[in-house]
Design a protein around this motif. Structure first.
Motif, short mmCIF file in Angstrom:
data_model
loop_
_atom_site.label_atom_id
_atom_site.label_comp_id
_atom_site.label_asym_id
_atom_site.label_seq_id
_atom_site.Cartn_x
_atom_site.Cartn_y
_atom_site.Cartn_z
N ILE A 114 2.29 5.35 -21.14
CA ILE A 114 0.95 5.96 -21.11
C ILE A 114 0.85 7.08 -20.08
N GLY A 115 1.96 7.41 -19.43
CA GLY A 115 1.98 8.59 -18.56
C GLY A 115 1.66 8.34 -17.10
N ILE A 116 1.79 7.10 -16.63
CA ILE A 116 1.65 6.82 -15.20
C ILE A 116 3.04 6.88 -14.59
N ARG A 117 3.26 7.89 -13.74
CA ARG A 117 4.60 8.14 -13.20
C ARG A 117 5.05 7.00 -12.26
N PRO A 118 6.32 6.65 -12.28
CA PRO A 118 6.84 5.61 -11.38
C PRO A 118 6.57 5.89 -9.91
N SER A 119 6.59 7.18 -9.54
CA SER A 119 6.37 7.54 -8.13
C SER A 119 4.99 7.12 -7.64
N LEU A 120 4.03 6.98 -8.59
CA LEU A 120 2.67 6.59 -8.21
C LEU A 120 2.55 5.08 -7.97
N LEU A 121 3.61 4.33 -8.30
CA LEU A 121 3.56 2.87 -8.16
C LEU A 121 4.52 2.38 -7.08
N LYS A 122 4.96 3.28 -6.21
CA LYS A 122 5.94 2.90 -5.18
C LYS A 122 5.39 1.85 -4.22
N GLN A 123 4.12 2.01 -3.81
CA GLN A 123 3.56 1.03 -2.88
C GLN A 123 3.48 -0.36 -3.51
N PHE A 124 3.07 -0.40 -4.77
CA PHE A 124 3.00 -1.68 -5.50
C PHE A 124 4.38 -2.32 -5.57
N GLU A 125 5.40 -1.54 -5.92
CA GLU A 125 6.76 -2.08 -6.02
C GLU A 125 7.25 -2.56 -4.66
N ARG A 126 6.92 -1.83 -3.61
CA ARG A 126 7.33 -2.24 -2.26
C ARG A 126 6.65 -3.55 -1.87
N ASP A 127 5.38 -3.67 -2.21
CA ASP A 127 4.64 -4.90 -1.88
C ASP A 127 5.17 -6.10 -2.67
N ILE A 128 5.58 -5.86 -3.91
CA ILE A 128 6.17 -6.94 -4.71
C ILE A 128 7.45 -7.44 -4.04
N LYS A 129 8.28 -6.51 -3.57
CA LYS A 129 9.52 -6.89 -2.90
C LYS A 129 9.24 -7.64 -1.60
N LYS A 169 -4.74 8.72 -8.53
CA LYS A 169 -3.83 7.62 -8.18
C LYS A 169 -4.24 6.35 -8.92
N PRO A 170 -3.26 5.60 -9.39
CA PRO A 170 -3.59 4.35 -10.11
C PRO A 170 -4.31 3.35 -9.21
N THR A 171 -5.13 2.54 -9.83
CA THR A 171 -5.74 1.39 -9.17
C THR A 171 -4.89 0.17 -9.52
N VAL A 172 -4.45 -0.54 -8.49
CA VAL A 172 -3.60 -1.72 -8.70
C VAL A 172 -4.30 -2.95 -8.14
N ILE A 173 -4.45 -3.96 -8.99
CA ILE A 173 -5.16 -5.18 -8.61
C ILE A 173 -4.30 -6.39 -8.96
N ILE A 174 -4.27 -7.38 -8.07
CA ILE A 174 -3.65 -8.67 -8.38
C ILE A 174 -4.63 -9.75 -7.95
N PHE A 175 -4.92 -10.68 -8.87
CA PHE A 175 -5.70 -11.86 -8.46
C PHE A 175 -5.06 -13.12 -9.01
N VAL A 176 -5.39 -14.23 -8.39
CA VAL A 176 -4.80 -15.52 -8.77
C VAL A 176 -5.91 -16.55 -8.93
N LYS A 177 -5.65 -17.56 -9.74
CA LYS A 177 -6.60 -18.66 -9.90
C LYS A 177 -5.83 -19.91 -10.33
N PRO A 178 -6.41 -21.08 -10.10
CA PRO A 178 -5.68 -22.32 -10.42
C PRO A 178 -5.57 -22.56 -11.92
N LEU A 179 -4.52 -23.28 -12.29
CA LEU A 179 -4.31 -23.72 -13.67
C LEU A 179 -4.29 -25.24 -13.70
#
Length: 358
Positions: A114-129, A169-179
């Protein structure tokens, strides 16, 4: 004396029929122990769920973990205005996400499409690591048991029109909930029912986009009919996928599933099931499935990342197969449970996980 012993033996046999007194007592003790364990587990899950409902949930948004009251997005966010974004849902076992890399690969592939460049997601990838997901689970008290993770990436904030402006810049959100692991295990054992949905189809089934209205409508129809899932039928009369699941049928010795990309979402669990089925020696075919083929199949099941493998026992008024979970479905449930355990152990080691329906 012999008669006395005989009478005593008779009384003993009455108390413990078939001379299985020790086995009977052991079974009764084991049953009581398991019952106590089950009650304790239910109480812990209930406390965990209630605590999560009353506490303020912590959300990851654009590199920060914030209380839900402060984790806000702009009214001009393209995800809100146009459904211009992607998402992934992931299941965790005792604080560890299953098949995380598979989900991240699909997310990055979708973002590139959809045209969101990988360079715009570097912080997200770093936080995942840096294990931001595990940290988020801990901060929400969900490091034990099963939990649901949702990762959302939108194109970002844009006051323009349909075509996005440059430099956002992309908006990146992560949320969690119980299962509730108990509820999932219950439907895995008993099976689920579904209804066919016609006249509504996902616009881009090959992507897990935020344009989710067709799936919402399909799920609403399922709830209205009192069943678990709504299954899409396209204009050509072919079964495609469920509102949140992929579908498999087993017919004449072949495991079949609708082709991905143009017809159905290439689900992560779907992909793993195909690999496991081939490894188990089953013939697997990705092909178009008509309503007739569905209704005449020996058995069927649904897959997704949260519920794993669910026996599909009835669609509309038609019972599938025997109306009970079939042998191939059970085989795939067991194989998938082992694969989850193997991958979690390989990545994290020593993780306890409840993945089997046995």
């Amino acid at each position: 004396m012999e008669q006395g012993r005989g009478r005593q033996g008779f009384k003993h046999a009455q108390k413990y029929p078939f001379n299985e007194d020790k086995n009977a007592r052991h079974k009764a003790s084991a049953k009581k122990f398991l019952s106590v364990q089950a009650r304790q587990s239910r109480i812990k899950n209930r406390i965990r769920f209630c605590r999560h409902q009353t506490m303020e949930t912590k959300i990851y948004i654009n590199g920060k973990i914030l209380p839900e009251g402060k984790a806000v997005v702009s009214v001009f966010d393209r995800g809100l205005n146009y459904g211009d974004g992607l998402f992934e849902t992931i299941k965790t076992y005792n604080g560890k996400p299953a098949f995380l890399n598979d989900h991240l690969r699909r997310l990055k592939s979708g973002a590139a499409f959809i045209g969101i460049r990988p360079s715009l997601l570097k912080q997200f990838e770093r936080d995942i690591k840096l294990k931001i997901i595990e940290k988020l689970l801990r901060e929400n008290g969900l490091e034990k048991g099963s939990a649901y993770i949702k990762i959302i990436i939108t194109r970002g904030v844009d006051k323009g029109g349909h075509a996005p402006v440059k430099g956002i810049k992309p908006t990146v959100i992560i949320f969690v909930k119980p299962l509730s692991a108990k509820k999932i295990l219950l439907i895995q054992k008993k099976g689920v029912k579904a209804v066919l949905v016609k006249g509504v189809l996902p616009a881009m089934p090959e992507l897990k986009t935020m344009n989710y209205l067709p799936s919402v409508l399909a799920k609403m129809e399922a709830v209205k009919r009192g069943v678990f899932e709504g299954i899409f039928v396209n204009k050509r009369g072919f079964i495609t996928e469920g509102s949140s699941t992929n579908i498999f049928i087993f017919s004449k010795g072949v495991l079949k599933t609708p082709p991905s990309r143009e017809t159905a979402l290439p689900g992560v669990t779907r992909k793993i099931i195909i690999e496991l089925a081939i490894k188990a020696g089953l013939k697997v075919r990705q092909c178009n499935i008509t309503e007739r083929y569905l209704f005449e199949c020996g058995e069927a099941f649904l897959t997704n990342s949260i519920s794993d493998v669910l026996p599909l026992i009835k669609v509309g008024s038609k019972t599938l197969g025997t109306g009970k979970p079939g042998a191939i479905t059970r085989l795939m449930q067991e194989a998938y449970a082992r694969e989850v355990a193997k991958r979690l152990d390989a990545l994290f080691g020593g993780i306890k996980h409840q993945t089997s329906v046995a």
